[in-house]
Structure formats: C-alpha cells, structure tokens
Write a protein that holds these residues in place. Structure first.
Motif, PDB file in Angstrom:
ATOM      1  N   HIS A  22       0.810  -1.228   0.000  1.00 23.75           N
ATOM      2  CA  HIS A  22       0.000   0.000   0.000  1.00 23.75           C
ATOM      3  C   HIS A  22       0.840   1.275   0.000  1.00 23.75           C
ATOM      4  O   HIS A  22       0.386   2.312  -0.460  1.00 23.75           O
ATOM      5  CB  HIS A  22      -1.027  -0.011   1.138  1.00 23.75           C
ATOM      6  N   THR A  29      -6.321   8.212  -4.662  1.00 29.94           N
ATOM      7  CA  THR A  29      -6.899   8.795  -3.452  1.00 29.94           C
ATOM      8  C   THR A  29      -8.258   8.156  -3.193  1.00 29.94           C
ATOM      9  O   THR A  29      -8.958   7.759  -4.117  1.00 29.94           O
ATOM     10  CB  THR A  29      -7.072  10.318  -3.582  1.00 29.94           C
ATOM     11  N   CYS A  30      -8.602   8.042  -1.927  1.00 26.05           N
ATOM     12  CA  CYS A  30      -9.866   7.422  -1.521  1.00 26.05           C
ATOM     13  C   CYS A  30     -10.744   8.461  -0.840  1.00 26.05           C
ATOM     14  O   CYS A  30     -10.245   9.419  -0.247  1.00 26.05           O
ATOM     15  CB  CYS A  30      -9.608   6.270  -0.553  1.00 26.05           C
ATOM     16  N   THR A  32     -13.793   9.830   1.867  1.00 28.98           N
ATOM     17  CA  THR A  32     -13.968   9.806   3.312  1.00 28.98           C
ATOM     18  C   THR A  32     -14.544   8.462   3.745  1.00 28.98           C
ATOM     19  O   THR A  32     -15.461   7.941   3.126  1.00 28.98           O
ATOM     20  CB  THR A  32     -14.920  10.933   3.747  1.00 28.98           C
ATOM     21  N   SER A  34     -12.952   5.583   3.734  1.00 31.22           N
ATOM     22  CA  SER A  34     -12.324   4.436   3.068  1.00 31.22           C
ATOM     23  C   SER A  34     -10.815   4.511   3.225  1.00 31.22           C
ATOM     24  O   SER A  34     -10.261   5.557   3.571  1.00 31.22           O
ATOM     25  CB  SER A  34     -12.722   4.384   1.588  1.00 31.22           C
ATOM     26  N   GLU A  35     -10.159   3.382   2.991  1.00 29.11           N
ATOM     27  CA  GLU A  35      -8.710   3.287   3.102  1.00 29.11           C
ATOM     28  C   GLU A  35      -8.154   2.689   1.819  1.00 29.11           C
ATOM     29  O   GLU A  35      -8.834   1.940   1.132  1.00 29.11           O
ATOM     30  CB  GLU A  35      -8.327   2.356   4.264  1.00 29.11           C
ATOM     31  N   ILE A  36      -6.892   2.990   1.540  1.00 30.95           N
ATOM     32  CA  ILE A  36      -6.251   2.438   0.351  1.00 30.95           C
ATOM     33  C   ILE A  36      -5.469   1.183   0.718  1.00 30.95           C
ATOM     34  O   ILE A  36      -4.836   1.122   1.769  1.00 30.95           O
ATOM     35  CB  ILE A  36      -5.348   3.483  -0.336  1.00 30.95           C
ATOM     36  N   HIS A  37      -5.571   0.162  -0.133  1.00 28.53           N
ATOM     37  CA  HIS A  37      -4.851  -1.094   0.051  1.00 28.53           C
ATOM     38  C   HIS A  37      -4.360  -1.577  -1.301  1.00 28.53           C
ATOM     39  O   HIS A  37      -4.934  -1.246  -2.339  1.00 28.53           O
ATOM     40  CB  HIS A  37      -5.767  -2.165   0.661  1.00 28.53           C
ATOM     41  N   CYS A  45      -9.333   1.236  -3.175  1.00 35.02           N
ATOM     42  CA  CYS A  45      -9.976   1.812  -1.997  1.00 35.02           C
ATOM     43  C   CYS A  45     -10.932   0.778  -1.423  1.00 35.02           C
ATOM     44  O   CYS A  45     -11.627   0.080  -2.159  1.00 35.02           O
ATOM     45  CB  CYS A  45     -10.740   3.068  -2.369  1.00 35.02           C
ATOM     46  N   THR A  46     -10.958   0.661  -0.085  1.00 34.50           N
ATOM     47  CA  THR A  46     -11.836  -0.297   0.577  1.00 34.50           C
ATOM     48  C   THR A  46     -12.596   0.387   1.703  1.00 34.50           C
ATOM     49  O   THR A  46     -12.179   1.426   2.205  1.00 34.50           O
ATOM     50  CB  THR A  46     -11.052  -1.487   1.171  1.00 34.50           C
ATOM     51  N   THR A  47     -13.715  -0.210   2.086  1.00 38.48           N
ATOM     52  CA  THR A  47     -14.485   0.246   3.242  1.00 38.48           C
ATOM     53  C   THR A  47     -14.601  -0.912   4.218  1.00 38.48           C
ATOM     54  O   THR A  47     -14.418  -2.070   3.843  1.00 38.48           O
ATOM     55  CB  THR A  47     -15.901   0.695   2.838  1.00 38.48           C
ATOM     56  N   ARG A  77     -12.791  -6.294   4.657  1.00 37.72           N
ATOM     57  CA  ARG A  77     -12.912  -5.035   3.940  1.00 37.72           C
ATOM     58  C   ARG A  77     -13.626  -5.301   2.620  1.00 37.72           C
ATOM     59  O   ARG A  77     -13.527  -6.390   2.076  1.00 37.72           O
ATOM     60  CB  ARG A  77     -11.534  -4.441   3.623  1.00 37.72           C
TER      61      ARG A  77
END
Length: 81
Positions: A22, A29-30, A32, A34-37, A45-47, A77
């Motif tokens: 990552h 960019t992801c 609000t 969410s996170e990047i993996h 991007c994942t939630t 995720r």
C-alpha cells in the motif's frame, strides 16, 4: 448498456495504479471513510466490511453492489468500484 460497462472497466484498468504494497500507492486517493490497500497489485480503496478474519472466506457480511470481500490486517474489507 453492456458496451458502456465494458468500456468503463477497460478505462479503469488502464488508469489504475500498480503496487506491491500500500505504500506504493501515491496517486490513488480514496474518499472519506475508506482506506487504500494494494489488492492483486492494484491500488484499491476499501471500506469496512464487518467482522475480524484470517482469510476472505471468514467474511460473511455482504458487500454492497457486488463488491468483493478481502481480509486485510485481520479485518474484513469491501472493495470500492
């Protein structure tokens, strides 16, 4: 409609950022919440998808809109399309 979907997938594949981990994701960019993996060598991007896990098969909650479960750092995720 089917042609439009295929075209959208191809465009996303061409513009997706490649990675090995990552930290390699510098231009993706992801939104609000969410996170990047790095998933299958693609910055994704994942939630949050629910429970804790050791493998994706441990994740039984449903991801919306046909997104896929992944077990990342012990947490389920959902990918963001």
């Amino acid at each position: 409609m089917k042609t439009l979907f295929v075209l959208a997938v191809l465009i996303a594949a061409v513009y997706s950022e490649n990675c090995r981990r990552h930290d390699d994701c510098t231009t993706t960019t992801c939104g609000t919440g969410s996170e990047i993996h790095c998933i299958f060598h693609t910055c994704t991007c994942t939630t949050a998808g629910g429970a804790t896990c050791t493998m994706a098969s441990d994740c039984h909650d449903r991801c919306t809109f046909g997104r896929q479960h992944h077990c990342i750092d012990g947490h389920c995720r959902c990918t963001i399309l």
